[in-house]
Design a protein around this motif. Structure first.
Motif, mmCIF file in Angstrom:
data_model
loop_
_atom_site.group_PDB
_atom_site.id
_atom_site.type_symbol
_atom_site.label_atom_id
_atom_site.label_comp_id
_atom_site.label_asym_id
_atom_site.label_seq_id
_atom_site.Cartn_x
_atom_site.Cartn_y
_atom_site.Cartn_z
ATOM 1 N N PHE A 173 -11.171 0.662 -10.853
ATOM 2 C CA PHE A 173 -10.253 0.516 -9.721
ATOM 3 C C PHE A 173 -10.179 1.843 -8.989
ATOM 4 C CE2 PHE A 173 -5.535 -0.194 -8.449
ATOM 5 C CZ PHE A 173 -5.921 -0.486 -7.152
ATOM 6 N N GLY A 174 -10.583 1.851 -7.716
ATOM 7 C CA GLY A 174 -10.578 3.073 -6.938
ATOM 8 C C GLY A 174 -10.166 2.840 -5.503
ATOM 9 N N PHE A 175 -10.500 3.796 -4.642
ATOM 10 C CA PHE A 175 -10.060 3.768 -3.251
ATOM 11 C C PHE A 175 -10.584 2.562 -2.473
ATOM 12 C CE2 PHE A 175 -9.968 8.437 -4.190
ATOM 13 C CZ PHE A 175 -8.596 8.569 -4.117
ATOM 14 N N PRO A 221 -2.322 -3.717 4.590
ATOM 15 C CA PRO A 221 -3.644 -4.345 4.696
ATOM 16 C C PRO A 221 -4.571 -3.860 3.593
ATOM 17 C CG PRO A 221 -3.449 -2.580 6.292
ATOM 18 C CD PRO A 221 -2.093 -2.745 5.676
ATOM 19 N N ARG A 222 -5.634 -4.589 3.374
ATOM 20 C CA ARG A 222 -6.567 -4.251 2.309
ATOM 21 C C ARG A 222 -7.253 -2.913 2.527
ATOM 22 N NH1 ARG A 222 -9.462 -9.857 0.267
ATOM 23 N NH2 ARG A 222 -7.512 -10.979 -0.112
ATOM 24 N N GLU A 223 -7.306 -2.481 3.750
ATOM 25 C CA GLU A 223 -7.961 -1.190 4.032
ATOM 26 C C GLU A 223 -7.179 -0.008 3.488
ATOM 27 O OE1 GLU A 223 -9.461 -4.153 6.949
ATOM 28 O OE2 GLU A 223 -7.456 -3.587 6.221
ATOM 29 N N LEU A 224 -5.917 -0.214 3.143
ATOM 30 C CA LEU A 224 -5.078 0.897 2.688
ATOM 31 C C LEU A 224 -4.975 0.942 1.172
ATOM 32 C CD1 LEU A 224 -3.168 3.255 3.457
ATOM 33 C CD2 LEU A 224 -1.282 1.613 3.276
ATOM 34 N N TYR A 225 -5.424 2.027 0.584
ATOM 35 C CA TYR A 225 -5.147 2.361 -0.821
ATOM 36 C C TYR A 225 -4.005 3.377 -0.810
ATOM 37 C CZ TYR A 225 -5.408 4.737 -5.305
ATOM 38 O OH TYR A 225 -5.085 5.292 -6.514
ATOM 39 N N ALA A 226 -3.093 3.282 -1.792
ATOM 40 C CA ALA A 226 -2.007 4.252 -1.884
ATOM 41 C C ALA A 226 -1.529 4.357 -3.323
ATOM 42 C CB ALA A 226 -0.847 3.848 -0.973
ATOM 43 N N ASN A 227 -1.127 5.549 -3.715
ATOM 44 C CA ASN A 227 -0.498 5.745 -5.016
ATOM 45 C C ASN A 227 0.586 6.795 -4.896
ATOM 46 O OD1 ASN A 227 -1.310 8.484 -5.813
ATOM 47 N ND2 ASN A 227 -3.380 7.681 -6.095
ATOM 48 N N TYR A 264 -6.892 5.381 3.910
ATOM 49 C CA TYR A 264 -7.164 4.255 4.795
ATOM 50 C C TYR A 264 -8.660 4.237 5.081
ATOM 51 C CZ TYR A 264 -6.976 0.913 8.589
ATOM 52 O OH TYR A 264 -7.191 -0.198 9.370
ATOM 53 N N ILE A 265 -9.310 3.105 4.796
ATOM 54 C CA ILE A 265 -10.754 3.009 5.004
ATOM 55 C C ILE A 265 -10.989 2.728 6.482
ATOM 56 C CG2 ILE A 265 -12.912 1.967 4.203
ATOM 57 C CD1 ILE A 265 -11.205 3.317 2.007
ATOM 58 N N GLY A 266 -11.077 3.806 7.233
ATOM 59 C CA GLY A 266 -11.232 3.709 8.677
ATOM 60 C C GLY A 266 -10.751 4.995 9.328
ATOM 61 N N PRO A 267 -10.761 5.049 10.650
ATOM 62 C CA PRO A 267 -10.404 6.276 11.360
ATOM 63 C C PRO A 267 -8.899 6.478 11.481
ATOM 64 C CG PRO A 267 -11.002 4.576 12.933
ATOM 65 C CD PRO A 267 -11.239 4.000 11.569
ATOM 66 N N LYS A 268 -8.512 7.634 11.928
ATOM 67 C CA LYS A 268 -7.107 7.998 12.099
ATOM 68 C C LYS A 268 -6.373 7.046 13.034
ATOM 69 C CE LYS A 268 -4.233 11.629 14.152
ATOM 70 N NZ LYS A 268 -4.247 12.968 14.788
ATOM 71 N N ILE A 269 -7.040 6.620 14.080
ATOM 72 C CA ILE A 269 -6.368 5.793 15.078
ATOM 73 C C ILE A 269 -5.830 4.502 14.473
ATOM 74 C CG2 ILE A 269 -8.464 4.569 15.820
ATOM 75 C CD1 ILE A 269 -7.380 4.793 18.713
ATOM 76 N N LYS A 270 -6.458 4.034 13.400
ATOM 77 C CA LYS A 270 -5.996 2.814 12.732
ATOM 78 C C LYS A 270 -5.091 3.109 11.538
ATOM 79 C CE LYS A 270 -9.906 -0.128 14.031
ATOM 80 N NZ LYS A 270 -10.984 -1.034 13.532
ATOM 81 N N GLY A 271 -5.269 4.246 10.910
ATOM 82 C CA GLY A 271 -4.514 4.548 9.701
ATOM 83 C C GLY A 271 -3.258 5.355 9.908
ATOM 84 N N GLU A 326 -0.250 3.012 -8.781
ATOM 85 C CA GLU A 326 -1.157 2.777 -7.657
ATOM 86 C C GLU A 326 -1.091 1.325 -7.216
ATOM 87 O OE1 GLU A 326 -5.241 3.767 -8.493
ATOM 88 O OE2 GLU A 326 -5.134 3.029 -10.533
ATOM 89 N N LEU A 327 -1.036 1.152 -5.916
ATOM 90 C CA LEU A 327 -0.919 -0.172 -5.315
ATOM 91 C C LEU A 327 -2.140 -1.007 -5.663
ATOM 92 C CD1 LEU A 327 0.682 -2.020 -3.348
ATOM 93 C CD2 LEU A 327 -0.707 -1.015 -1.503
ATOM 94 N N ALA A 328 -1.916 -2.202 -6.187
ATOM 95 C CA ALA A 328 -3.012 -3.114 -6.531
ATOM 96 C C ALA A 328 -3.108 -4.203 -5.458
ATOM 97 C CB ALA A 328 -2.786 -3.697 -7.918
ATOM 98 N N GLY A 329 -3.570 -5.382 -5.822
ATOM 99 C CA GLY A 329 -3.647 -6.487 -4.883
ATOM 100 C C GLY A 329 -4.896 -6.441 -4.016
ATOM 101 N N GLY A 330 -4.817 -7.067 -2.862
ATOM 102 C CA GLY A 330 -5.957 -7.125 -1.960
ATOM 103 C C GLY A 330 -7.093 -7.936 -2.539
ATOM 104 N N ALA A 331 -8.313 -7.428 -2.380
ATOM 105 C CA ALA A 331 -9.505 -8.153 -2.829
ATOM 106 C C ALA A 331 -9.542 -8.331 -4.336
ATOM 107 C CB ALA A 331 -10.759 -7.415 -2.351
ATOM 108 N N ILE A 332 -8.817 -7.511 -5.071
ATOM 109 C CA ILE A 332 -8.804 -7.622 -6.538
ATOM 110 C C ILE A 332 -8.295 -8.995 -6.965
ATOM 111 C CG2 ILE A 332 -7.788 -6.689 -8.659
ATOM 112 C CD1 ILE A 332 -7.626 -3.975 -7.197
ATOM 113 N N THR A 333 -7.350 -9.534 -6.219
ATOM 114 C CA THR A 333 -6.743 -10.814 -6.598
ATOM 115 C C THR A 333 -7.677 -11.996 -6.358
ATOM 116 O OG1 THR A 333 -5.762 -11.146 -4.405
ATOM 117 C CG2 THR A 333 -4.481 -9.900 -6.006
ATOM 118 N N ASN A 334 -8.669 -11.838 -5.475
ATOM 119 C CA ASN A 334 -9.519 -12.963 -5.085
ATOM 120 C C ASN A 334 -10.762 -13.128 -5.935
ATOM 121 O OD1 ASN A 334 -8.660 -11.934 -1.818
ATOM 122 N ND2 ASN A 334 -7.802 -13.700 -2.863
#
Length: 691
Positions: free
Chosen positions: A363-365, A456-462, A482-489, A567-575
């Motif tokens: 489990f990582g970023f 959103p799934r793009e955000l990892y946080a702990n 945030y998996i993406g640029p500053k403007i979105k994160g 660390e926040l879980a969920g997202g694609a891990i649940t699917n």
């Protein structure tokens, strides 16, 4: 206390006739007890493991792996398998014979076919062959001479995750790498002293610029024990050597030395083997550190492929694979309409881990966006307990494939992996660091919890709590990626940093390369190879206010060297589905882990007791089953291991009977003997020094 060398000298060696027989069967090297090479190849990240093995073998091909298994079965010798040496339980070095897969170090990347598929491992050139490469000249091999090992150690570090955090945690004059303070003492000043220029910085604002506040006074509410952990300082990230491996009479470097080298040491650029990267003007991709330069074009590059496939040997450390990815991007389009390139990364846990994380969870970023490491494995080359070599996948040996992804080390030896990799042009990531105060920490953790709810799934946080020495401040660190640029994160940073209960000592969240972000957890943990390590973990369904309050009160009394992580879980891990990891664990809200480290010559029962009281007491009302298998530590009771697999345990036992009926791979997490009876951890785990 006995050292590894003295322990080695007092144990029996492999008899000459067995050495001769094994040498004949093996393409590779054998290192017997009592030699320097033996001591170096058996060294583990956790420094409290007693080594009682007779020899280490380093096979160079999969056929040799099979022959070593048959040799061990013939002579009733137990076998353990090492692929990095980061597991705290020590299963990798618990056998009579240790097999180190370090020579399985080839790696390559391929674009998806027109139908989205890939080339099977069986159709690819075997390691060491002269066959045609799939994409560009992609074979990278390590020369394991002492000179090359020292070079590799100098080049590897976690310091480039953030040089600002590095200066904050490990300033000039801090404890030198490898030095040891007397037990019960601390370095002068605060445990995480700031540089003079940082001390004079103004109060932070709620933006993404680097900010700090004044020096921290001693804190009477944060009294600590004396099981001292020693901060270390690092150097910029390493290159991947490209020479062929050669047999060396003496391996004279610490295999974990890359975690302890001094910051700022000279290091050559990471070489790229990609013709695409080399064709970009000014050789931008020859060194991935260009991401921090004004020439960075990755933020504006659009990937052509939604995924790629990376095939790598089991001897590759996860950081080696990430470095390869950074140096070998695939073609992309740019906003200007010209030619661009984007690196593709396999979803891994953060540095440092070995390749077995692909079999145990991981489990990582990238996990919330793309799933666990096991979810992104598409094929594996496996040597079974009877010596057979098979390819396991969704369509071949489906029962084995199901079991491998979650409990793999108990079912066979994986020598090559093929995994999905995803484009990561840039991440908006970093740390927000606060003082730990009993009065305000609960409010900060609650604020973090509320901010990331529904993210959103793009955000990892702990959020993690890390303990300082007696009488000195500890820290609360929030990490976001945030998996993406500053403007979105940036909106998520603004929300998290809006808490005003304490001044933020450091906010260095910004756009950076994913390669550098992968080092951020190790940088904050200040992990030291050779320390005693104790890990306990759980997955929880929720994080109620009362659990937060109790956690803070308990942590205030935890000894130095302790770090507690949510660390926040969920997202694609649940699917994801199709592996032996149960749905109940995948539905967790948070993954929770206690990382405790202390000097190997010191013993404090609280370093173990505080972790277990928190996990098994405070968190019990919200705990779901067992932890992810990759977070299993030493001396885990069988019930904890079984709980990792929940409703899938009964089927897992049946698959074990099919593929390893005699429990040949007992030096693993597997908690049963060959009769199917529960066994205590001591029966399949090496002895721990003064544990």
């Amino acid at each position: 206390m006995q050292t590894t060398a003295s322990l080695s000298a007092s144990q029996p060696c492999l008899p000459p006739h067995l050495y001769s027989e094994l040498s004949t069967a093996l393409r590779g090297d054998i290192y017997v007890r009592g030699t320097t090479n033996f001591d170096n190849y058996t060294r583990m990240f956790n420094g409290d493991i007693k080594i009682k093995s007779l020899a280490v073998v380093c096979p160079s091909d999969v056929q040799s792996v099979s022959r070593v298994i048959l040799f061990c079965r013939k002579h009733t010798l137990s076998l353990s398998v090492k692929a990095g040496g980061y597991g705290t339980a020590g299963w990798a070095v618990g056998g009579d014979i240790i097999m180190d897969l370090v020579r399985f170090n080839q790696i390559e990347i391929e674009k998806p076919t027109t139908t989205g598929g890939f080339t099977s491992i069986r159709d690819m050139p075997p390691p060491g062959s002269k066959g045609k490469d799939r994409v560009d000249p992609l074979v990278i091999d390590r020369d394991w001479t002492g000179r090359r090992r020292r070079e590799n150690a100098r080049q590897s570090t976690s310091s480039l995750a953030s040089q600002t955090v590095e200066k904050f945690l490990h300033p000039e004059g801090d404890t030198l790498p490898g030095s040891r303070r007397s037990v019960g003492t601390t370095s002068p000043g605060a445990p995480f002293p700031l540089l003079a220029e940082l001390l004079r910085a103004p109060a932070p604002s709620n933006n993404n610029t680097t900010t700090t506040t004044s020096a921290r006074p001693t804190s009477p509410t944060a009294s600590r024990g004396s099981c001292a952990s020693h901060p270390t300082r690092g150097i910029p990230s390493p290159s991947s050597p490209v020479s062929r491996p050669e047999s060396s009479p003496v391996i004279d470097a610490d295999p974990f030395g890359y975690l302890e080298e001094g910051f700022g040491s000279g290091h050559p650029a990471i070489p790229s083997t990609s013709r695409l990267a080399q064709s970009i003007p000014n050789s931008l991709f020859a060194n991935p550190t260009f991401l921090n330069s004004s020439q960075n074009i990755l933020t504006y590059a659009t990937p052509i492929h939604s995924k790629a496939y990376i095939t790598f040997g089991a001897g590759m450390r996860q950081k080696d694979i990430d470095q390869f990815s950074a140096a070998n991007p695939l073609e992309a389009s740019s906003l200007a309409g010209g030619r661009g390139a984007v690196p593709y990364y396999v979803p891994f846990a953060a540095h440092p881990v070995g390749s077995a994380v692909m079999l145990l969870g991981g489990f990582g970023f990238l996990g919330r966006l793309h799933g666990l490491s096991v979810d992104n494995l598409v094929e594996a080359e496996v040597v079974l307990a009877d010596g057979r070599i098979v390819i396991a996948s969704e369509t071949e040996h489906p029962d084995l494939w199901w079991a491998l992804r979650g409990a793999g080390p108990a079912f066979g030896i994986v020598t090559r992996y093929k995994a999905l990799a995803y484009p990561v042009p840039v991440v908006f990531a970093g740390n927000l660091i606060y003082r730990f105060h009993r009065a305000t920490a609960p409010s900060l953790i609650r604020h973090f919890r509320d901010c990331v709810k529904g993210a959103p799934r793009e955000l990892y946080a702990n959020v993690l709590l890390t303990a300082g020495p007696a009488g000195q401040d500890s820290l609360v660190v929030i990490q976001m990626c945030y998996i993406g640029p500053k403007i979105k994160g940036n909106q998520f940073l603004q929300a998290i940093s809006s808490w005003d209960g304490e001044r933020c000592l450091l906010n260095e969240v910004d756009e950076k390369s994913f390669l550098h972000q992968q080092d951020s957890v190790a940088q904050v943990l200040r992990g030291k190879a050779g320390n005693k390590w104790f890990i306990r973990s759980a997955v929880i369904s929720s994080l109620p206010d009362d659990i937060i309050s109790k956690t803070v009160m308990q942590f205030a009394e935890a000894p130095v060297g302790c770090t507690w992580l949510f660390e926040l879980a969920g997202g694609a891990i649940t699917n994801a589905s199709g592996s032996c990891l149960p749905k109940s664990q995948r539905a967790a809200a948070f993954n929770v882990t206690a990382f405790h480290q202390w000097d190997v010559v010191f013993e404090d029962p609280r370093c173990v007791r505080s972790a277990e009281e928190w996990l098994f007491g405070t968190l019990a009302p919200v705990t779901i089953g067992g932890p992810l298998p990759s977070f299993l530590g030493c001396q885990e009771p069988p019930s904890r291991v079984i709980a990792c697999f929940g409703e899938n345990w009964a089927r897992l036992v049946q698959v074990k009977k099919t593929y390893d009926p005699t429990n040949f791979f007992k030096n693993s997490l597997w908690p049963l003997n060959d009769k199917g009876e529960l066994v205590p951890p001591d029966e399949h785990e090496p002895e721990h020094i003064r544990f």
